[in-house]
Design an enzyme around this catalytic site. Sequence first.
Site, PDB file in Angstrom:
ATOM      1  N   SER A 197       5.005   1.554   1.560  1.00 59.91           N
ATOM      2  CA  SER A 197       3.963   1.083   2.253  1.00 59.91           C
ATOM      3  C   SER A 197       4.474  -0.634   1.952  1.00 59.91           C
ATOM      4  O   SER A 197       4.341  -0.776   0.687  1.00 59.91           O
ATOM      5  CB  SER A 197       2.481   1.077   2.371  1.00 59.91           C
ATOM      6  OG  SER A 197       2.041  -0.066   3.011  1.00 59.91           O
ATOM      7  N   TYR A 206      -6.656   2.599  -0.145  1.00 55.36           N
ATOM      8  CA  TYR A 206      -4.934   3.330   0.225  1.00 55.36           C
ATOM      9  C   TYR A 206      -4.093   2.519   0.120  1.00 55.36           C
ATOM     10  O   TYR A 206      -3.240   3.331  -0.656  1.00 55.36           O
ATOM     11  CB  TYR A 206      -5.033   3.272   1.545  1.00 55.36           C
ATOM     12  CG  TYR A 206      -3.759   3.581   2.369  1.00 55.36           C
ATOM     13  CD1 TYR A 206      -2.898   5.081   2.357  1.00 55.36           C
ATOM     14  CD2 TYR A 206      -3.069   1.713   2.960  1.00 55.36           C
ATOM     15  CE1 TYR A 206      -2.053   4.785   3.230  1.00 55.36           C
ATOM     16  CE2 TYR A 206      -1.428   2.252   3.761  1.00 55.36           C
ATOM     17  CZ  TYR A 206      -1.394   3.669   3.457  1.00 55.36           C
ATOM     18  OH  TYR A 206       0.141   3.572   4.632  1.00 55.36           O
ATOM     19  N   LYS A 251      -0.254   4.410  -2.800  1.00 58.74           N
ATOM     20  CA  LYS A 251       1.043   3.979  -2.241  1.00 58.74           C
ATOM     21  C   LYS A 251       1.297   3.405  -3.849  1.00 58.74           C
ATOM     22  O   LYS A 251       2.207   3.803  -3.938  1.00 58.74           O
ATOM     23  CB  LYS A 251       1.290   3.279  -1.713  1.00 58.74           C
ATOM     24  CG  LYS A 251       0.711   3.776  -0.153  1.00 58.74           C
ATOM     25  CD  LYS A 251       1.507   5.082   0.429  1.00 58.74           C
ATOM     26  CE  LYS A 251       1.056   6.189   1.266  1.00 58.74           C
ATOM     27  NZ  LYS A 251       1.808   7.251   1.512  1.00 58.74           N
TER      28      LYS A 251
HETATM   29  P1  NAD Z   1      -0.467  10.939  10.196  1.00 55.04           P
HETATM   30  O1  NAD Z   1      -1.657  10.272   9.637  1.00 55.04           O
HETATM   31  O2  NAD Z   1      -0.053  10.762  11.308  1.00 55.04           O
HETATM   32  O3  NAD Z   1       0.636  11.342   9.168  1.00 55.04           O
HETATM   33  C1  NAD Z   1       0.460  12.109   8.137  1.00 55.04           C
HETATM   34  C2  NAD Z   1       0.123  13.978   8.051  1.00 55.04           C
HETATM   35  O4  NAD Z   1       0.610  14.225   6.837  1.00 55.04           O
HETATM   36  C3  NAD Z   1      -0.886  13.994   8.823  1.00 55.04           C
HETATM   37  O5  NAD Z   1      -0.181  14.975  10.148  1.00 55.04           O
HETATM   38  C4  NAD Z   1      -2.214  14.680   8.297  1.00 55.04           C
HETATM   39  O6  NAD Z   1      -2.595  16.465   8.727  1.00 55.04           O
HETATM   40  C5  NAD Z   1      -1.234  14.970   7.249  1.00 55.04           C
HETATM   41  N1  NAD Z   1      -1.589  14.949   5.353  1.00 55.04           N
HETATM   42  C6  NAD Z   1      -2.585  14.353   5.110  1.00 55.04           C
HETATM   43  N2  NAD Z   1      -2.824  14.739   3.940  1.00 55.04           N
HETATM   44  C7  NAD Z   1      -1.724  16.324   4.060  1.00 55.04           C
HETATM   45  C8  NAD Z   1      -2.370  16.983   3.197  1.00 55.04           C
HETATM   46  N3  NAD Z   1      -2.651  17.220   1.818  1.00 55.04           N
HETATM   47  N4  NAD Z   1      -1.248  18.294   3.039  1.00 55.04           N
HETATM   48  C9  NAD Z   1      -1.030  18.078   3.761  1.00 55.04           C
HETATM   49  N5  NAD Z   1      -0.474  17.522   4.802  1.00 55.04           N
HETATM   50  C10 NAD Z   1      -1.344  16.286   4.629  1.00 55.04           C
HETATM   51  O7  NAD Z   1      -0.008   9.461   9.133  1.00 55.04           O
HETATM   52  P2  NAD Z   1       1.544   8.555   9.606  1.00 55.04           P
HETATM   53  O8  NAD Z   1       1.614   7.416  10.240  1.00 55.04           O
HETATM   54  O9  NAD Z   1       2.931   9.008  10.586  1.00 55.04           O
HETATM   55  O10 NAD Z   1       2.233   8.392   8.206  1.00 55.04           O
HETATM   56  C11 NAD Z   1       3.167   8.806   7.393  1.00 55.04           C
HETATM   57  C12 NAD Z   1       2.999   8.659   6.482  1.00 55.04           C
HETATM   58  O11 NAD Z   1       3.261   7.519   6.525  1.00 55.04           O
HETATM   59  C13 NAD Z   1       1.791   8.468   5.399  1.00 55.04           C
HETATM   60  O12 NAD Z   1       1.591   8.933   3.903  1.00 55.04           O
HETATM   61  C14 NAD Z   1       1.112   7.011   5.456  1.00 55.04           C
HETATM   62  O13 NAD Z   1       0.380   6.721   4.448  1.00 55.04           O
HETATM   63  C15 NAD Z   1       2.915   6.013   5.238  1.00 55.04           C
HETATM   64  N6  NAD Z   1       2.463   4.880   5.953  1.00 55.04           N
HETATM   65  C16 NAD Z   1       2.025   4.818   7.488  1.00 55.04           C
HETATM   66  C17 NAD Z   1       2.221   3.280   7.608  1.00 55.04           C
HETATM   67  C18 NAD Z   1       1.915   3.603   9.547  1.00 55.04           C
HETATM   68  O14 NAD Z   1       1.390   2.263   9.642  1.00 55.04           O
HETATM   69  N7  NAD Z   1       2.043   4.397  10.270  1.00 55.04           N
HETATM   70  C19 NAD Z   1       2.478   2.394   7.143  1.00 55.04           C
HETATM   71  C20 NAD Z   1       3.327   2.426   5.960  1.00 55.04           C
HETATM   72  C21 NAD Z   1       2.686   3.571   5.164  1.00 55.04           C
HETATM   73  C1  UD1 Z   2      -2.434  -2.210   8.174  1.00 52.17           C
HETATM   74  C2  UD1 Z   2      -3.056  -2.153   6.398  1.00 52.17           C
HETATM   75  C3  UD1 Z   2      -1.995  -1.343   5.867  1.00 52.17           C
HETATM   76  C4  UD1 Z   2      -1.465  -0.095   6.817  1.00 52.17           C
HETATM   77  C5  UD1 Z   2      -1.037  -0.870   7.975  1.00 52.17           C
HETATM   78  C6  UD1 Z   2      -0.665   0.925   9.340  1.00 52.17           C
HETATM   79  C7  UD1 Z   2      -4.894  -3.338   6.048  1.00 52.17           C
HETATM   80  C8  UD1 Z   2      -5.007  -4.882   5.308  1.00 52.17           C
HETATM   81  N1  UD1 Z   2      -3.794  -3.471   6.145  1.00 52.17           N
HETATM   82  O1  UD1 Z   2      -1.391  -3.137   7.687  1.00 52.17           O
HETATM   83  O2  UD1 Z   2      -1.960  -1.217   4.319  1.00 52.17           O
HETATM   84  O3  UD1 Z   2      -0.231  -0.260   5.480  1.00 52.17           O
HETATM   85  O4  UD1 Z   2      -1.959  -1.180   8.653  1.00 52.17           O
HETATM   86  O5  UD1 Z   2       0.278   0.068   9.576  1.00 52.17           O
HETATM   87  O6  UD1 Z   2      -5.487  -2.711   6.866  1.00 52.17           O
HETATM   88  N2  UD1 Z   2      -5.270  -7.391  14.747  1.00 52.17           N
HETATM   89  C9  UD1 Z   2      -5.686  -7.873  15.557  1.00 52.17           C
HETATM   90  N3  UD1 Z   2      -6.571  -6.576  16.364  1.00 52.17           N
HETATM   91  C10 UD1 Z   2      -7.043  -5.432  16.007  1.00 52.17           C
HETATM   92  C11 UD1 Z   2      -6.030  -5.080  15.282  1.00 52.17           C
HETATM   93  C12 UD1 Z   2      -5.555  -5.774  14.748  1.00 52.17           C
HETATM   94  O7  UD1 Z   2      -5.703  -8.759  16.016  1.00 52.17           O
HETATM   95  O8  UD1 Z   2      -7.844  -4.924  17.401  1.00 52.17           O
HETATM   96  C13 UD1 Z   2      -4.197  -7.905  13.657  1.00 52.17           C
HETATM   97  C14 UD1 Z   2      -4.539  -7.650  12.349  1.00 52.17           C
HETATM   98  O9  UD1 Z   2      -5.435  -8.782  11.769  1.00 52.17           O
HETATM   99  C15 UD1 Z   2      -3.274  -8.261  12.086  1.00 52.17           C
HETATM  100  C16 UD1 Z   2      -2.649  -7.820  12.925  1.00 52.17           C
HETATM  101  O10 UD1 Z   2      -2.592  -7.569  14.103  1.00 52.17           O
HETATM  102  O11 UD1 Z   2      -2.709  -9.511  12.087  1.00 52.17           O
HETATM  103  C17 UD1 Z   2      -2.001  -6.314  12.802  1.00 52.17           C
HETATM  104  O12 UD1 Z   2      -2.767  -5.077  11.837  1.00 52.17           O
HETATM  105  P1  UD1 Z   2      -2.633  -3.345  11.581  1.00 52.17           P
HETATM  106  O13 UD1 Z   2      -1.607  -3.062  13.031  1.00 52.17           O
HETATM  107  O14 UD1 Z   2      -4.225  -3.180  11.191  1.00 52.17           O
HETATM  108  O15 UD1 Z   2      -1.676  -3.328  10.735  1.00 52.17           O
HETATM  109  P2  UD1 Z   2      -1.145  -4.461   9.184  1.00 52.17           P
HETATM  110  O16 UD1 Z   2      -2.450  -5.457   9.490  1.00 52.17           O
HETATM  111  O17 UD1 Z   2      -0.656  -5.234   9.164  1.00 52.17           O
END
Ligand code: NAD
Ligand code: UD1
Length: 343
Positions: A124, A149, A153
Amino acid sequence: MRFLLTGGAGYIGSHTCVCLLNAGHDVVVLDNFVNSCPEAIRRVEQITGRKVALYEGDCCDESIVNHVLDREQIDAAVHFAGLKAVGESVSIPLNYYENNLGATITLCKALAKHHVKRIVFSSSATVYGDSKIVPMREDLPLGECTNPYGWTKWMSERILRDTAYADKDWSVVLLRYFNPVGAHESGLIGEDPTGIPNNLMPFICQTAAGVRPMLNIFGNDYDTPDGTCIRDYIHVMDLASGHLKALEYACEHKGTEIFNLGTGEGCSVRQMVEAFERANHLTLPHQYAPRRPGDIAQSFADPAKAQAVLGWQATHTIEDMCRDAWNWQSHNPHGYRTENPAE
Ligand code: NAD
Ligand code: UD1
């Protein structure tokens, strides 16, 4: 080729399944459904007309991961499995460290045992911390994470780099996602958050659907053109195609490589609200609220390396992201659950 996707039933995993299957690859999913459900995989199969080999189990459990790898001949793994709720990670840090680091270590050991030393990892942009330098390039020094969290990462990246350093047969690709949003254009799969969403796009969608009365825009006094925070939102299908490119790369190279997956374009919260209204022809109730603790003013990627090395570039616009997110939300107001579980 045949790929193992841990956490493949989740938001990004399910979209990546579609992309890999459509590219002609086979997909094996290991998920414990702690934050997803098997219905997502059923819908992946519906979209693609292909079968997914689905295993329910915990990626921290060595015997389960070994069982999957004993049965399935795979070429590489994509490691999505992890807990991802920032606020929850502050309340229950040990669960986050145990699950996210445990899953990474267990998977690597099992992969090595089965001589599959290729892994693509979901990292991330949070590892850059509160960097004052934008756009963020992969060679920026890593920052201080603001929550457990983020540290999982940061530490998983370290674990994977050390693994590839110790054994030169490994290929490790660390993908630093910026802000994934949107959904598959079919509206059959999408983001399905539990409880009150923390992230902007799911909150916008639930407000548009009338589930939430009002969107709070956290802060309008940041040092940005319109005073609201700037992020690099990326369509989840662009993110998915980045995984396809990363897997192809991992199968041809050894060592560790890091790639940002972002568009390189900053979008403010206000611009996002306006784009959502424009794309979906609706009005979104919103108001300004105090800053959210831990937020940084701006974060956006320099995606040049992914373009140069992987030949990958995001193609979807902010309007595409807003349209597809709303298409998913409006057709699935309760996510993968039906309104009445008794139905
Ligand atoms: P998500 O929660 O939808 O998907 C994660 C999946 O992993 C889920 O299906 C959950 O059931 C499974 N899981 C968790 N722990 C497990 C375990 N111990 N064994 C087996 N399965 C397990 O999240 P996502 O948004 O699809 O994210 C996927 C990956 O990307 C995650 O590692 C997340 O931290 C990372 N990531 C997500 C974002 C975001 O904004 N969505 C941003 C940066 C990084
Ligand atoms: C957040 C996490 C980041 C994670 C990512 C996943 C924090 C500090 N960071 O990022 O670690 O990887 O989510 O996607 O939590 N906002 C509003 N109103 C809302 C929700 C959000 O104004 O109800 C604003 C937030 O202040 C931010 C932007 O929208 O400026 C994006 O927010 P969000 O979607 O939560 O993502 P990040 O904060 O970038």
